[in-house]
Scaffold this motif. Sequence first.
Motif, PDB file in Angstrom:
ATOM      1  N   UNK A   1       3.785  15.270  -6.537  1.00  0.00           N
ATOM      2  CA  UNK A   1       3.874  15.719  -5.135  1.00  0.00           C
ATOM      3  C   UNK A   1       4.858  14.786  -4.423  1.00  0.00           C
ATOM      4  N   UNK A   2       6.131  14.953  -4.716  1.00  0.00           N
ATOM      5  CA  UNK A   2       7.161  14.040  -4.201  1.00  0.00           C
ATOM      6  C   UNK A   2       7.299  14.140  -2.682  1.00  0.00           C
ATOM      7  N   UNK A   3       6.911  15.304  -2.107  1.00  0.00           N
ATOM      8  CA  UNK A   3       6.996  15.468  -0.648  1.00  0.00           C
ATOM      9  C   UNK A   3       6.029  14.507   0.051  1.00  0.00           C
TER      10      UNK A   3
ATOM     11  N   UNK B   1       0.841  -1.197   0.000  1.00  0.00           N
ATOM     12  CA  UNK B   1       0.000   0.000   0.000  1.00  0.00           C
ATOM     13  C   UNK B   1       0.877   1.249   0.000  1.00  0.00           C
ATOM     14  N   UNK B   2       1.920   1.247   0.839  1.00  0.00           N
ATOM     15  CA  UNK B   2       2.835   2.397   0.884  1.00  0.00           C
ATOM     16  C   UNK B   2       3.492   2.610  -0.479  1.00  0.00           C
ATOM     17  N   UNK B   3       3.870   1.508  -1.130  1.00  0.00           N
ATOM     18  CA  UNK B   3       4.488   1.598  -2.458  1.00  0.00           C
ATOM     19  C   UNK B   3       3.532   2.240  -3.460  1.00  0.00           C
TER      20      UNK B   3
ATOM     21  N   UNK C   1      10.499  -2.961  -1.124  1.00  0.00           N
ATOM     22  CA  UNK C   1       9.336  -2.546  -1.921  1.00  0.00           C
ATOM     23  C   UNK C   1       9.150  -1.031  -1.887  1.00  0.00           C
ATOM     24  N   UNK C   2       9.080  -0.453  -0.679  1.00  0.00           N
ATOM     25  CA  UNK C   2       8.870   0.996  -0.550  1.00  0.00           C
ATOM     26  C   UNK C   2      10.091   1.777  -1.038  1.00  0.00           C
ATOM     27  N   UNK C   3      11.298   1.255  -0.740  1.00  0.00           N
ATOM     28  CA  UNK C   3      12.528   1.916  -1.197  1.00  0.00           C
ATOM     29  C   UNK C   3      12.547   2.025  -2.724  1.00  0.00           C
TER      30      UNK C   3
ATOM     31  N   UNK D   1       7.335  11.034  -0.099  1.00  0.00           N
ATOM     32  CA  UNK D   1       8.368  10.820   0.929  1.00  0.00           C
ATOM     33  C   UNK D   1       7.724  10.568   2.298  1.00  0.00           C
ATOM     34  N   UNK D   2       6.626  11.308   2.587  1.00  0.00           N
ATOM     35  CA  UNK D   2       5.922  11.118   3.866  1.00  0.00           C
ATOM     36  C   UNK D   2       5.379   9.690   3.970  1.00  0.00           C
ATOM     37  N   UNK D   3       4.796   9.207   2.882  1.00  0.00           N
ATOM     38  CA  UNK D   3       4.263   7.831   2.876  1.00  0.00           C
ATOM     39  C   UNK D   3       5.380   6.827   3.104  1.00  0.00           C
ATOM     40  N   UNK D   4       6.544   7.108   2.521  1.00  0.00           N
ATOM     41  CA  UNK D   4       7.708   6.232   2.706  1.00  0.00           C
ATOM     42  C   UNK D   4       8.152   6.228   4.168  1.00  0.00           C
TER      43      UNK D   4
END
Length: 716
Positions: free
Chosen positions: A457-459, A444-446, A474-476, A462-465
Amino acid sequence: MRRPLSSLIQSSAYAFYKVLTTHCHALKLGTLADVYTANKILNAYTRCKELHIARKLFDEIPHRDTVSWNTMIAGFVNCGNLETACKILKNMRRCDFDFDGYSFGSLLKGVASAYRLEVGQQLHSMVIKMGYEENVYAGSALLDMYAKCEKVEDAYTVFEYLPEPNSVSWNALIAGFSKVGDRSTAFWLLHCMEKEGVRAEDGTFAPLLTLLDDIEFYKLTIQIHGKIVKHGLAFDNTVCNAMITAYSECGSIRDARKVFDGAVGMRDLVTWNSMLAAYLVHEEEELGFQLFLDMQKLGFEPDIYTYTSILSACFEKAHKSHGQSLHAVVIKRGLEYLVPISNALIAMYLKSNNTSMGEALKLFESMELKDRVSWNSILTGFSQIGLNEDALKLFGQMRSLMVEIDHYAFSAVLRSCADLATLQLGRQVHVLAIKSGFETNDFVASALIFLYSKCGIIEDARKSFEETPNDSSIAWNSLIFGYAQNGQGSIALDLFFLMRDRKVRLDHITFVAVLTACSHIGLVEEGLNFLKSMESDYGIPPRMEHYACAVDLLGRARRLGEARTLIESMPFKPDAMLWKTLLGACRVCGDIELATQVASHLLELEPEEHCTYVLLSHLYGHLRRWDEKANLTRLMRERGVKKVPGWSWIEIKNQVHAFNAEDQSHPLCKEIYQMLGELMEEITWLDTDTGLDALISDFDEPCESCDAKLLSAGNF
């Protein structure tokens, strides 16, 4: 060789007949008054799972003892009826019978199977209250219960209280730590067990082998294999099956096959399924198909696991006919009603090609019973082939039908929101994921990272990561992709090095992301070095997609000769994706000769794929080679290839409006075309000399006036 099902039924029927005969003799001779005889017959009934007869006999026994009660408890536990077993235990207490280690042991076994931790904890308090915490039978069952419920610290505490732990106790503890993935503790316990002189058994090695799931553990697998041989367990079914899987997971299909071949005469269905899974993991589909035929020739009837495994090998285009044949076999054997097999067939059709979506939907709609996997398969299928609006509708249908939404469903629908760039809807799904407790799930985070990255909205990506545990690749990988696609390749590479320093396990997707980052910021040499060092430094052999990234990297740098040489040096034949990447690079560089050669390969591989014709046609048009362009258009017409129109969409007030060329379906079509006409008139006016002169004269005005116009534009 395994016993046929008919043989097992006959043997079960014979056992029941035998106990009935014994019961009749006991009634005739009047020996049921003897509690020993009654308990023997009672135990035989419970073993035959004839609990209603056992219950009746139990009620008729005049002088029941603790063994009688324990037999009934064990019978209901073995049939999976924990609630009734608990009631019998309560009745036992009311009738003034004392519990013993066997009473607790049987009931705790049922608790462990049902994962009812709260019931187990209540029984634990009773064990302590009655002074049975040092009883080996009760203690081992208590330990096993905590281990299976993944409370390994509590299991270890119970273990420490046992005065003389036996092999059952050690095995339960090792299995518990293996189940939670604590490799170091599990192998430390094996070492302690051997030091204490307790003999290792099949139940010791089988759980440990499940921990050997990577190429780095290959040598350790060989060492454990040596211990297994030393203990005379090499031909034990459980150990043999686990060894096949372990060698396969460690990258050695050859050793897995050796173990399989050495088990002749002792193989069961699990052995065949383990070897089949090993072949499929290593992409040896043809050997897998042959094994599937061989097992049936030797009298082994495939089970659900066999069918779901072999169907998963039919995703590739080359094996599509096998998949259709297997579908026919499934129907012939009356197995199409089994949900896991139907799910496997749906997945096979979805993954084989985009045109099979209809077959998958037909199967889905014909299923009387559907589980989460069925719904998720169709939802993921819609998302993956670009039918994103259908995916959103299906997600809404799942919610209205109260289908349980899990992390796979959230992941698929968030990907569709990302593809449609529907930020507001994506945020709503994000809130729903938070309410459901899935926001920290890797998948889900991915998907959330992908959504916010796609929407620029890359910020927020990053928050989700940051909200995930950050211990999985996966998230990385998603965040590295996100930064790369948003033009921040340097940050993407910094993340890769941070990932490596934190010892997060790298995979092939990590390197696709890294090579993409290098391509987007023009780091050609660095990207090529990553490709060369993948296998030598990280143990990850380059795949087709890595070479495609490298070709894209060289193409963007206009180094087409090197891109061609790289393709020729690959250890496998290039696929359509790679040729398309090179064709795209030829278009950018204007190399018509190489583009024509590449297109010929593509037209041979995918004669019905419109993208190749379109790319080549655009290139001919750009270079004003109208004859070749006309010939290509004629070829498309002769082969019945049509250009799939591109779609555009915009989200306004949480509603997606989709358009394609010359579309007339929108309810506001008239107003839209009117506005387009006005815009075209303005563009035409600007393109004339008068328009350009007027525009240039605006720039020649005094600074104050220019500033005022800019401010006015900003306010607008």
